[in-house]
Scaffold this motif. Structure first.
Motif, mmCIF file in Angstrom:
data_model
loop_
_atom_site.group_PDB
_atom_site.id
_atom_site.type_symbol
_atom_site.label_atom_id
_atom_site.label_comp_id
_atom_site.label_asym_id
_atom_site.label_seq_id
_atom_site.Cartn_x
_atom_site.Cartn_y
_atom_site.Cartn_z
ATOM 1 N N ARG A 171 22.823 71.247 72.147
ATOM 2 C CA ARG A 171 23.472 72.032 73.199
ATOM 3 C C ARG A 171 24.432 71.170 74.019
ATOM 4 N N GLU A 172 24.114 69.901 74.150
ATOM 5 C CA GLU A 172 25.006 69.009 74.900
ATOM 6 C C GLU A 172 26.348 68.866 74.191
ATOM 7 N N LEU A 175 28.277 72.112 74.414
ATOM 8 C CA LEU A 175 28.875 72.245 75.749
ATOM 9 C C LEU A 175 30.116 71.371 75.880
ATOM 10 N N TYR A 178 32.892 73.182 74.327
ATOM 11 C CA TYR A 178 33.225 74.353 75.135
ATOM 12 C C TYR A 178 34.084 73.963 76.340
ATOM 13 N N PRO A 218 29.291 75.105 82.546
ATOM 14 C CA PRO A 218 27.958 75.080 81.928
ATOM 15 C C PRO A 218 27.156 76.340 82.225
ATOM 16 N N LEU A 221 27.694 79.270 79.436
ATOM 17 C CA LEU A 221 26.891 79.152 78.217
ATOM 18 C C LEU A 221 25.410 79.254 78.537
#
Length: 259
Positions: A171-172, A175, A178, A218, A221
């Protein structure tokens, strides 16, 4: 650098090189994302279709967005319309304006976290499944695919998160990709301010707030992930049950689409 500089299209980049665990990374030259390519120049076409070899464009926009900014004359690649929201094609449209704004035509200034949560509904999730299937059908065969919405941030961002999650990215790292949208988006301040000024009924202060509240954050998401956890039992269950990609298929996709 994964950023792709185009003359008539904003926020374009590829996913090649993003880590997916076990020392592997997304293979280069397969997965691309951008804002709507309505302003493609001849030079852009040569770069995308000849040099990068993109074989499919997936348009995530509503029908009215496509009519307002059509992508025309694409003969070099397949064009697929798989909207997340579209009243005629999907049966659902997003019409909830954020506080202090109004609907202009069919354009809406949303409340971003609420919008991201709203995406986890059966009709839109069905469209996500179609889009993911299309992406991997091309990529697993070694054919490059590009997906886009209007600005390349929200719908394209969520679809990117799903593709990377299937391949095993953290997920990091998802992100980080993103948030790269903000580098392009911040250059578009004047255009975005003019749009939000209309939606804020001429309130300049509110329009400025909207420009900055609609950056990639953040929290956006996080709102999507939270809805997936609450409504679908988490991302792993979402991939298996909602996207229809089981463990063996994921293994095959990782083998085909990562290095």
């Amino acid at each position: 650098m994964r950023t792709i500089e185009l003359e008539g299209v904003q926020n374009a980049r590829e996913l090649g090189g993003i880590a997916v665990g076990n020392g592997r990374a997304v293979a280069p030259g397969l997965f691309f994302r951008s804002a709507a390519p309505a302003g493609l120049t001849d030079a852009d076409r040569r770069l995308l279709f000849e040099q990068l070899g993109i074989t499919c464009l997936i348009d995530l926009r509503c029908g009215w967005e496509r009519e307002a900014k059509p992508v025309v004359g694409i003969t070099e690649a397949e064009v697929r319309h798989i909207p997340f929201y579209d009243l005629e094609k999907v049966g659902i449209e997003y019409t909830e304006p954020g506080a202090g704004t109004k609907v202009v035509g069919r354009d809406v200034a949303c409340d971003p976290p609420r919008f991201y949560r709203s995406l986890v509904n059966p009709l839109t999730v069905g469209q996500m499944r179609r889009a993911v299937e299309c992406i991997f059908a091309h990529a697993a065969a070694g054919r490059a695919v590009l997906w886009h919405c209007s600005g390349g941030k929200d719908r394209a961002g969520v679809l990117t998160a799903l593709v990377l999650s299937v391949l095993g990215a953290s997920r990091e790292d998802i992100l980080d990709d993103y948030l790269l949208t903000n580098e392009s988006r911040d250059k578009e301040y004047d255009r975005l301010f003019a749009r939000f000024l209309k939606l804020a009924d001429g309130d300049a202060a509110r329009a400025r707030e909207l420009v900055f509240s609609h950056r990639a954050t953040p929290e956006n998401l996080g709102a999507f992930y939270g809805a997936v956890d609450e409504r679908c039992g988490g991302m792993e269950a979402f991939i298996d049950e909602q996207l229809g990609i089981g463990s063996e298929r994921r293994r095959q996709l990782r083998e085909a689409c990562t290095l």
